[in-house]
Design an enzyme around this catalytic site. Structure first.
Site, PDB file in Angstrom:
ATOM      1  N   ASP A  13      12.867  -5.050  -7.947  1.00  0.00           N
ATOM      2  CA  ASP A  13      12.992  -5.111  -9.460  1.00  0.00           C
ATOM      3  C   ASP A  13      13.282  -6.459  -9.353  1.00  0.00           C
ATOM      4  O   ASP A  13      14.259  -6.569 -10.350  1.00  0.00           O
ATOM      5  CB  ASP A  13      13.878  -3.851 -10.275  1.00  0.00           C
ATOM      6  CG  ASP A  13      13.474  -2.777  -9.725  1.00  0.00           C
ATOM      7  OD1 ASP A  13      12.567  -2.589  -9.868  1.00  0.00           O
ATOM      8  OD2 ASP A  13      14.173  -2.253  -9.154  1.00  0.00           O
ATOM      9  N   GLU A  14      12.880  -7.714  -8.979  1.00  0.00           N
ATOM     10  CA  GLU A  14      13.392  -9.179  -9.315  1.00  0.00           C
ATOM     11  C   GLU A  14      12.403  -9.705 -10.498  1.00  0.00           C
ATOM     12  O   GLU A  14      12.535 -10.561 -10.753  1.00  0.00           O
ATOM     13  CB  GLU A  14      12.967  -9.204  -7.490  1.00  0.00           C
ATOM     14  CG  GLU A  14      13.579  -9.615  -6.884  1.00  0.00           C
ATOM     15  CD  GLU A  14      13.095  -8.293  -6.193  1.00  0.00           C
ATOM     16  OE1 GLU A  14      12.402  -7.910  -6.620  1.00  0.00           O
ATOM     17  OE2 GLU A  14      13.774  -7.585  -4.822  1.00  0.00           O
ATOM     18  N   LYS A  16       9.106  -9.478 -10.609  1.00  0.00           N
ATOM     19  CA  LYS A  16       7.216  -9.771  -9.494  1.00  0.00           C
ATOM     20  C   LYS A  16       6.664  -9.944 -10.948  1.00  0.00           C
ATOM     21  O   LYS A  16       5.878 -10.791 -10.548  1.00  0.00           O
ATOM     22  CB  LYS A  16       6.929  -9.361  -8.502  1.00  0.00           C
ATOM     23  CG  LYS A  16       8.262  -9.203  -7.194  1.00  0.00           C
ATOM     24  CD  LYS A  16       7.740  -8.039  -6.534  1.00  0.00           C
ATOM     25  CE  LYS A  16       8.165  -7.465  -6.331  1.00  0.00           C
ATOM     26  NZ  LYS A  16       9.476  -6.681  -6.339  1.00  0.00           N
ATOM     27  N   LYS A  18       5.758 -10.323 -13.821  1.00  0.00           N
ATOM     28  CA  LYS A  18       6.068 -11.479 -14.567  1.00  0.00           C
ATOM     29  C   LYS A  18       5.700 -12.946 -14.083  1.00  0.00           C
ATOM     30  O   LYS A  18       4.586 -13.700 -14.433  1.00  0.00           O
ATOM     31  CB  LYS A  18       7.756 -12.069 -15.379  1.00  0.00           C
ATOM     32  CG  LYS A  18       7.309 -13.220 -16.441  1.00  0.00           C
ATOM     33  CD  LYS A  18       8.227 -13.735 -16.508  1.00  0.00           C
ATOM     34  CE  LYS A  18       7.451 -15.216 -16.872  1.00  0.00           C
ATOM     35  NZ  LYS A  18       9.163 -15.800 -18.442  1.00  0.00           N
ATOM     36  N   GLY A  40       6.873  -0.502 -10.222  1.00  0.00           N
ATOM     37  CA  GLY A  40       6.839  -1.180 -11.660  1.00  0.00           C
ATOM     38  C   GLY A  40       7.152  -1.646 -11.893  1.00  0.00           C
ATOM     39  O   GLY A  40       7.612  -2.739 -11.980  1.00  0.00           O
ATOM     40  N   HIS A  41       5.952  -2.630 -12.462  1.00  0.00           N
ATOM     41  CA  HIS A  41       5.290  -3.725 -13.129  1.00  0.00           C
ATOM     42  C   HIS A  41       5.886  -3.734 -14.548  1.00  0.00           C
ATOM     43  O   HIS A  41       4.860  -3.582 -15.261  1.00  0.00           O
ATOM     44  CB  HIS A  41       4.784  -4.780 -12.614  1.00  0.00           C
ATOM     45  CG  HIS A  41       4.925  -5.350 -10.758  1.00  0.00           C
ATOM     46  ND1 HIS A  41       4.393  -5.470 -10.686  1.00  0.00           N
ATOM     47  CD2 HIS A  41       5.658  -4.475 -10.411  1.00  0.00           C
ATOM     48  CE1 HIS A  41       4.458  -5.370  -8.390  1.00  0.00           C
ATOM     49  NE2 HIS A  41       5.466  -5.396  -8.722  1.00  0.00           N
ATOM     50  N   THR A  42       6.683  -4.269 -14.972  1.00  0.00           N
ATOM     51  CA  THR A  42       6.864  -4.553 -16.371  1.00  0.00           C
ATOM     52  C   THR A  42       5.909  -5.697 -16.657  1.00  0.00           C
ATOM     53  O   THR A  42       6.227  -6.922 -16.534  1.00  0.00           O
ATOM     54  CB  THR A  42       8.123  -4.560 -16.826  1.00  0.00           C
ATOM     55  OG1 THR A  42       8.738  -3.107 -16.387  1.00  0.00           O
ATOM     56  CG2 THR A  42       8.930  -3.855 -18.721  1.00  0.00           C
ATOM     57  N   GLN A 220       8.243  -3.102  -4.501  1.00  0.00           N
ATOM     58  CA  GLN A 220       9.580  -3.189  -4.042  1.00  0.00           C
ATOM     59  C   GLN A 220      10.185  -4.648  -3.755  1.00  0.00           C
ATOM     60  O   GLN A 220       9.692  -5.717  -3.770  1.00  0.00           O
ATOM     61  CB  GLN A 220      10.140  -1.844  -2.960  1.00  0.00           C
ATOM     62  CG  GLN A 220       9.333  -0.773  -3.217  1.00  0.00           C
ATOM     63  CD  GLN A 220       7.493  -0.260  -3.255  1.00  0.00           C
ATOM     64  OE1 GLN A 220       7.344  -0.807  -2.479  1.00  0.00           O
ATOM     65  NE2 GLN A 220       7.812   0.834  -4.483  1.00  0.00           N
ATOM     66  N   ARG A 301      20.219   0.813 -12.940  1.00  0.00           N
ATOM     67  CA  ARG A 301      20.491   0.327 -11.853  1.00  0.00           C
ATOM     68  C   ARG A 301      21.603  -0.030 -11.954  1.00  0.00           C
ATOM     69  O   ARG A 301      22.100  -0.417 -12.589  1.00  0.00           O
ATOM     70  CB  ARG A 301      19.218  -0.971 -11.880  1.00  0.00           C
ATOM     71  CG  ARG A 301      18.000  -0.318 -11.234  1.00  0.00           C
ATOM     72  CD  ARG A 301      16.841  -1.511 -12.114  1.00  0.00           C
ATOM     73  NE  ARG A 301      15.547  -1.630 -12.061  1.00  0.00           N
ATOM     74  CZ  ARG A 301      14.840  -2.204 -12.848  1.00  0.00           C
ATOM     75  NH1 ARG A 301      15.281  -3.110 -14.094  1.00  0.00           N
ATOM     76  NH2 ARG A 301      13.187  -1.832 -12.934  1.00  0.00           N
TER      77      ARG A 301
HETATM   78  P1  IMP Z   1      10.527   5.738  -2.525  1.00  0.00           P
HETATM   79  O1  IMP Z   1       9.797   4.444  -2.543  1.00  0.00           O
HETATM   80  O2  IMP Z   1       9.798   5.992  -3.878  1.00  0.00           O
HETATM   81  O3  IMP Z   1      10.467   6.556  -1.246  1.00  0.00           O
HETATM   82  O4  IMP Z   1      12.128   5.414  -2.401  1.00  0.00           O
HETATM   83  C1  IMP Z   1      13.157   5.244  -1.165  1.00  0.00           C
HETATM   84  C2  IMP Z   1      13.648   3.730  -2.377  1.00  0.00           C
HETATM   85  O5  IMP Z   1      13.847   2.587  -2.252  1.00  0.00           O
HETATM   86  C3  IMP Z   1      14.376   4.638  -3.409  1.00  0.00           C
HETATM   87  O6  IMP Z   1      16.255   3.656  -3.068  1.00  0.00           O
HETATM   88  C4  IMP Z   1      13.897   3.691  -4.390  1.00  0.00           C
HETATM   89  O7  IMP Z   1      14.905   3.745  -5.598  1.00  0.00           O
HETATM   90  C5  IMP Z   1      13.483   2.664  -3.859  1.00  0.00           C
HETATM   91  N1  IMP Z   1      12.535   1.733  -4.976  1.00  0.00           N
HETATM   92  C6  IMP Z   1      11.454   1.972  -4.423  1.00  0.00           C
HETATM   93  N2  IMP Z   1      10.647   1.590  -5.363  1.00  0.00           N
HETATM   94  C7  IMP Z   1      10.704   0.635  -5.723  1.00  0.00           C
HETATM   95  C8  IMP Z   1      11.373  -0.735  -6.425  1.00  0.00           C
HETATM   96  O8  IMP Z   1       9.934  -0.395  -7.028  1.00  0.00           O
HETATM   97  N3  IMP Z   1      12.082  -1.119  -7.319  1.00  0.00           N
HETATM   98  C9  IMP Z   1      13.290  -0.265  -6.445  1.00  0.00           C
HETATM   99  N4  IMP Z   1      13.594   0.103  -5.365  1.00  0.00           N
HETATM  100  C10 IMP Z   1      12.110   1.301  -5.427  1.00  0.00           C
END
Ligand code: IMP
Length: 428
Positions: A13-14, A16, A18, A40-42, A220, A301
């Site tokens: 969620d940095e 990326k 944009k 999720g890329h907004t 991620q 968050r």
């Molecule tokens: P999973 O990827 O759904 O297995 O979740 C594993 C961990 O990664 C959890 O703490 C999620 O909240 C975190 N996580 C997965 N995808 C994202 C993302 O895109 N942004 C931030 N945290 C993420």
């Protein structure tokens, strides 16, 4: 500069999306290398906002071809929904989106197993990511290429569903799946996905030979990497730079730029240690001003100050050649801004070493350097020199400590809210 890799340096969620959207203007190909619809890329244009989970954000630049690499786990429903949305927005997708024939598919039972296992223990996103990667490495996964042959698909799915039914019933006491119904659904999906399937490794190798510019997009963040993150509170793939090679099939020698995306403060969603977390009014302010709610799950968050100990670790693993600082605007209006430079260990010693061991990390106490804040709204600032002096001091400190130049500073979600920076360039 054949391959540029964009990597989240923190816990995801940095911002990326944009930066990828901006950089893709100068790219021929944007390729996603790991993760799945957990990301999720907004992207924000004017008053329109889109969230992409699987398709690389470069799809909105018409000259760009997008690749979903072999390292990604694909949720058929999510990818088809996204393709539909992109088409509705008036963009051509066929011929511009290529999906690796070697990528693994997320099946309904992956989500069911994740739910049944109690995903609240780690705080996963519920998108079936972990169980899909388990099957990949157990060599019982279903890949995109399996869709091409009905008989193979039927045989593999039948075997897999029978096994999963036994687990769902006996271990979790959950409802069993209907083999025939799932086979029907995936046969339907095959018809839809067919035009996009490609040997993307071969495609990328040819493109690199022709000197095309490739942007590899990670999902991620580095501290969620299954090897380098705060295990077990991690995702099941490699957001770090090595993931770009294995998730796309590109050689490391082709990578010339590694851009670390650093949010000007820290956030984490899901469980796990977070040394600089703020459980006070400042943390709440960061969440409210920064709209820090998950793009995929909507979860609030956790927020805290920037952590240079964690970022030095992330820089060492990824070899960032430059940084893009995002959401600097969120810090405007704070009297002081703090940055964690060291951890105090339980025995009182100061350390700059990030331990990904959860028990150790939970016991450290962050040691902060305090900076003067700035009150100016950063909107409309185009030049680095026009950033408030206090903000430049803050950025300069970060760049010097990480020994990496800052090339971009993002001051808002829109494309034009971006400042090109030379901070730290002399040192590099
Ligand atoms: P999973 O990827 O759904 O297995 O979740 C594993 C961990 O990664 C959890 O703490 C999620 O909240 C975190 N996580 C997965 N995808 C994202 C993302 O895109 N942004 C931030 N945290 C993420």
């Amino acid at each position: 500069m054949p391959v540029t890799v964009v990597i989240g340096s923190q816990w995801g969620d940095e911002g990326k999306g944009k930066i990828v959207d901006l950089l893709s203007e100068r790219m021929d190909i944007v390729a996603r290398y790991q993760g799945g619809a957990n990301a999720g890329h907004t992207i924000v244009w004017g008053d329109r906002k889109f969230v992409l989970h699987l398709v690389p954000s470069g799809i909105f630049n018409e000259g760009v071809t997008c690749v979903i690499g072999n390292g990604v786990v694909i949720d058929p429903v999510a990818v088809m929904d996204e393709i539909r949305m992109i088409k509705e927005l008036g963009y051509e997708v066929e011929g511009r989106l290529l999906i690796s024939h070697n990528a693994h598919l997320i099946m309904p039972y992956h989500k069911m197993i994740e739910e049944a296992r109690d995903r609240s223990a780690i705080g996963t996103t519920g998108r079936g990511i972990g169980p899909a990667y388990v099957d990949k490495f157990a060599r019982s996964g279903i890949r995109v290429v399996d869709l091409l042959d009905r008989d193979v698909l039927r045989r593999k799915l039948k075997a897999s569903i029978e096994e999963k039914n036994a687990i769902l019933k006996s271990v979790y006491g959950a409802q069993e799946l209907d083999v025939e119904q799932i086979i029907e659904e995936y046969v339907e999906f095959d018809k839809l996905i067919d035009p996009y399937i490609k040997d993307t490794t071969e495609y990328l190798a040819d493109a690199l030979k022709q000197g095309k510019q490739v942007l590899a997009e990670g999902a991620q963040g580095s501290l969620l990497d299954v090897d380098f993150g705060t295990y077990p509170f991690v995702t099941s793939s490699h957001p770090t730079v090595g993931g770009a090679c294995t998730g796309l099939g590109i050689p490391p020698t082709e990578i010339r730029r590694v851009i670390g995306i650093v949010k000007a403060y820290s956030t984490r969603v899901g469980h796990g240690p977070f040394p600089t977390e703020l459980s006070d009014a400042t943390g709440e302010r960061l969440r409210a001003v920064g709209h820090e709610f998950g793009a995929t799950t909507g979860r609030p968050r956790r927020c805290g100050w920037l952590d240079l100990v964690a970022l030095r670790y992330s820089t060492a693993i990824n070899g960032f050649t430059e940084l893009a600082i995002t959401k600097l605007d969120v810090l405007s209006g704070l009297d002081t801004v703090e940055v964690c430079t060291h951890y105090r260990l339980p025995d009182g010693r100061l350390s700059q070493r990030f331990s990904s061991d959860v028990a150790t990390l939970e016991r450290v106490e962050p040691v902060y350097e305090r900076f003067e804040g700035w009150s100016e709204n950063l909107d409309g600032i185009e030049r680095e020199d026009d950033l408030p002096k206090a903000a430049r001091v803050y950025l300069d400190f970060v760049s010097r400590r990480l020994e990496v130049p800052i090339r971009l500073v993002s001051t808002g979600p829109h494309r034009d809210q971006t400042v090109h920076s030379t901070i730290g360039s002399a040192a590099s």
